[in-house]
Each structure stands twice: as structure tokens, then as C-alpha cells.
Design an enzyme around this catalytic site. Structure first.
Site, PDB file in Angstrom:
ATOM      1  N   ARG A 193      46.572  41.734  35.138  1.00 43.56           N
ATOM      2  CA  ARG A 193      45.976  43.062  34.965  1.00 43.56           C
ATOM      3  C   ARG A 193      46.202  43.954  36.179  1.00 43.56           C
ATOM      4  O   ARG A 193      46.383  45.155  36.051  1.00 43.56           O
ATOM      5  CB  ARG A 193      44.466  42.939  34.755  1.00 43.56           C
TER       6      ARG A 193
ATOM      7  N   TYR B   2      46.566  49.016  40.812  1.00 44.15           N
ATOM      8  CA  TYR B   2      47.414  50.200  40.959  1.00 44.15           C
ATOM      9  C   TYR B   2      47.803  50.467  42.415  1.00 44.15           C
ATOM     10  O   TYR B   2      48.949  50.261  42.779  1.00 44.15           O
ATOM     11  CB  TYR B   2      46.817  51.459  40.321  1.00 44.15           C
TER      12      TYR B   2
ATOM     13  N   TYR C  67      37.285  38.250  41.480  1.00 45.18           N
ATOM     14  CA  TYR C  67      37.972  38.151  40.191  1.00 45.18           C
ATOM     15  C   TYR C  67      39.472  38.327  40.414  1.00 45.18           C
ATOM     16  O   TYR C  67      39.936  39.405  40.770  1.00 45.18           O
ATOM     17  CB  TYR C  67      37.413  39.221  39.249  1.00 45.18           C
TER      18      TYR C  67
ATOM     19  N   LYS D 299      36.558  33.924  39.908  1.00 42.51           N
ATOM     20  CA  LYS D 299      36.995  33.840  38.519  1.00 42.51           C
ATOM     21  C   LYS D 299      38.509  33.822  38.579  1.00 42.51           C
ATOM     22  O   LYS D 299      39.145  34.815  38.903  1.00 42.51           O
ATOM     23  CB  LYS D 299      36.491  35.039  37.706  1.00 42.51           C
TER      24      LYS D 299
ATOM     25  N   THR E 221      36.169  43.237  32.193  1.00 46.83           N
ATOM     26  CA  THR E 221      37.341  43.705  31.451  1.00 46.83           C
ATOM     27  C   THR E 221      37.042  43.799  29.959  1.00 46.83           C
ATOM     28  O   THR E 221      37.356  44.802  29.310  1.00 46.83           O
ATOM     29  CB  THR E 221      38.528  42.741  31.668  1.00 46.83           C
ATOM     30  N   THR E 222      36.422  42.748  29.424  1.00 43.03           N
ATOM     31  CA  THR E 222      36.104  42.716  27.997  1.00 43.03           C
ATOM     32  C   THR E 222      35.074  43.777  27.641  1.00 43.03           C
ATOM     33  O   THR E 222      35.011  44.227  26.494  1.00 43.03           O
ATOM     34  CB  THR E 222      35.618  41.309  27.591  1.00 43.03           C
TER      35      THR E 222
ATOM     36  N   ILE F  94      34.147  32.253  32.605  1.00 43.34           N
ATOM     37  CA  ILE F  94      33.731  33.602  32.224  1.00 43.34           C
ATOM     38  C   ILE F  94      34.613  33.957  31.044  1.00 43.34           C
ATOM     39  O   ILE F  94      35.817  34.151  31.185  1.00 43.34           O
ATOM     40  CB  ILE F  94      33.839  34.582  33.404  1.00 43.34           C
TER      41      ILE F  94
END
Length: 292
Positions: free
Chosen positions: A139, A108, A134, A162, A45-46, A204
Site C-alpha cells: 500500500r 507517497y 503497521y 502489524k 485500511t478496511t 488484524i
């Protein structure tokens, strides 16, 4: 055996104009290794994976694997909301030498818990390297339930999670159900010590982009029995961590890195520069931490 213990940096993807800045990415990778970062998470993501094309993701993963050259693990973000595409990218990451995969829950279109099991097991059957699931419902709009993780943990390639739900009770239930053969990593920089207390093995991390040595030390102090030192670092970091999430990640961490002279470039649209009042808060916390 754990995929890694300690601090895995969810590394930013530096840009120069519209292009990935590979020279800068190489510098960052070398810096993290020298600063005791324990693993590199690339295309997370980052790392703005949502705005990287598939070809860019492949190039960035390959570059990171070759640059790090097995000195520490490289974990490739290969998840998505399309199982077939995730398999393709996962196979590619394995082929070029990634040590592990980080696979986000489908977003989504989402799915059911049954769909999650089938999604992850299908991907896990297609590769021969470990997978970290994850879970980031903020998100994705989709939470992986502990019972679902228990089912997934029985696959030999699905080796950890994560956990970024922010729900410590859920983490406790995951730890209870999945036992010791399943690694739990914090996906929230402000909850590392609580998660370690439940048997977690690392983080993480976003904040590790600017304080990698302290993030490593926070985890290893705990794992080596110095709980007081670990807690002291967690509490010291808290205001800085809060400022890194005052706007959506990775906007603030990129601005922090640029402020500190690391020249990682802008975020890609639809992410923008920070509001001036938030930028001021961020700069004040950087100064308060002693980074300048």
C-alpha cells in the site's frame, strides 16, 4: 503484556449515502463483541481511513470507544504521511479513551529508514498509550526493515507490529531481533498460522468482518496448543480469504457484508463496486463456506 491476543477486526466503516452510518456501526461493534472478536481496529485500511476527513476520523474513533466501553480494546488508526497530523490525531484518540494506536508507515512521500525511526519515535513521545506499527509495503511503497523495528521496539510505547509484507522470512527476522517484549500481528489473513508459529500473538483481520468467531478460534486454538484445529481453520478459510482480495480491499468485504444482509453501504470513491465476474466468485465462496 500484549495489547491483545487473538483476532482484532479491521472493521469496515458503514456508510449511508455520503455519511457515516453510526447506527449500523454500533450494531457491528455489538455483534463483534458477542462473536468473540478480541479487539476493534477502527479507521484502518478496511475502514477506508484514506477517504475519511480528519473530523470524521475523530467522530468515528470517539463513537467506537464510547460504544465498546472498555469491553475489548479499541485500537485507533491514526497514521499518515504527515508526522504532525498523525500526532494530532493520536493525541485526540488517547484523549477520548482509545486503548492503543495503529500507525501506518508514511506513504507517497515515503521516507528513509532513518526517517521512519524519527517519525515513529516523535509520535511515540507525544502519547502515553501503546503503538502498533503497521508495515504494509504493498500500500505504501515502503518496507520497514527488521533492524528498524528493532530500534523502534526499544521505545516503551512502541509495543508491536502489524506485519503485512507477506514475507515470512522478514517476520522471522523481526521475531529474532525484537524478542518477546514486542507483539507481532499478522496483517495477512492467509498467513496467520505461519506467523503464530514464529511467536505472533494474533491477527488484524479483514475476513473477521464476516467470520469473527472462526477467526478468533483459529488464533486461540493455536495459542492453546491445538495446532491441528488452527491449521484446519486456516486452510478452510483460504478460498474465502482469496475471494476477499480478488479486488482491492475493502471493496470485496463490503460487498460480502451487503450480500449477507449486513447493509454496510458502498465504498467511497475512488473505490467502486466489483466487476460482475469477481462478484460471482465471491458469492460462490461465501456459499461454499456455509455462510448462506
Amino acid at each position: 503484556m500484549s495489547i491483545f491476543k487473538g483476532s482484532g477486526v479491521a472493521i469496515v466503516t458503514p456508510f449511508k449515502g455520503e455519511e457515516v452510518n453510526y447506527e449500523k456501526l454500533g450494531e457491528l461493534l455489538e455483534w463483534h463483541i458477542s462473536e468473540k472478536t478480541d479487539a476493534i481496529v477502527i479507521c484502518g485500511t478496511t475502514g477506508e481511513s484514506a477517504t475519511l476527513s480528519n473530523e470524521e476520523k475523530k467522530e468515528v474513533i470517539k463513537f467506537a470507544v464510547e460504544k465498546v466501553n472498555k469491553r475489548i480494546p479499541v485500537i485507533a488508526g491514526t497514521g499518515g504521511n504527515d508526522t504532525k497530523s498523525s500526532i494530532e490525531l493520536s493525541k485526540y484518540a488517547e484523549k477520548v479513551g482509545a486503548d492503543s494506536l495503529l500507525i501506518v508507515t508514511p506513504y507517497y512521500n515515503k521516507t528513509t529508514q532513518k526517517g521512519l525511526v524519527e517519525h515513529y519515535l516523535t509520535i511515540a513521545d507525544s502519547v502515553n498509550i501503546p503503538i502498533i506499527v503497521y508495515n504494509v509495503p504493498g500500500r505504501t511503497g515502503l518496507n520497514i526493515l527488521p533492524k528498524t523495528l528493532e530500534k523502534l521496539s526499544k521505545h516503551p510505547n512502541i509495543r508491536g507490529v502489524k506485519e503485512a509484507s507477506g514475507n515470512i522470512a522478514q517476520v522471522a527476522e523481526v521475531a529474532r531481533l525484537c524478542k518477546d517484549n514486542f507483539d507481532i500481528y499478522s496483517g495477512n489473513d492467509d498467513m496467520v498460522v505461519p506467523l503464530l508459529s514464529l511467536g505472533g500473538v494474533g491477527v488484524i483481520s479483514v475476513v473477521a468482518n464476516i467470520i469473527p468467531r472462526d477467526t478468533h478460534q483459529m488464533v486461540y486454538s493455536y495459542l492453546e496448543g491445538d495446532i491441528d484445529k488452527s491449521r484446519e481453520l486456516q486452510l478452510k478459510m483460504k478460498p474465502l480469504i482469496d475471494s476477499l482480495f480478488i479486488e482491492v480491499n475493502p471493496i470485496p468485504v463490503k460487498e460480502a457484508m451487503n450480500y449477507l444482509g449486513m447493509n454496510v453501504g458502498p465504498a467511497r470513491l475512488p473505490l467502486t463496486t466489483m466487476e460482475s465476474k469477481n462478484h460471482e466468485i465471491l458469492v460462490n465462496e461465501i456459499k461454499s463456506y456455509g455462510l448462506v
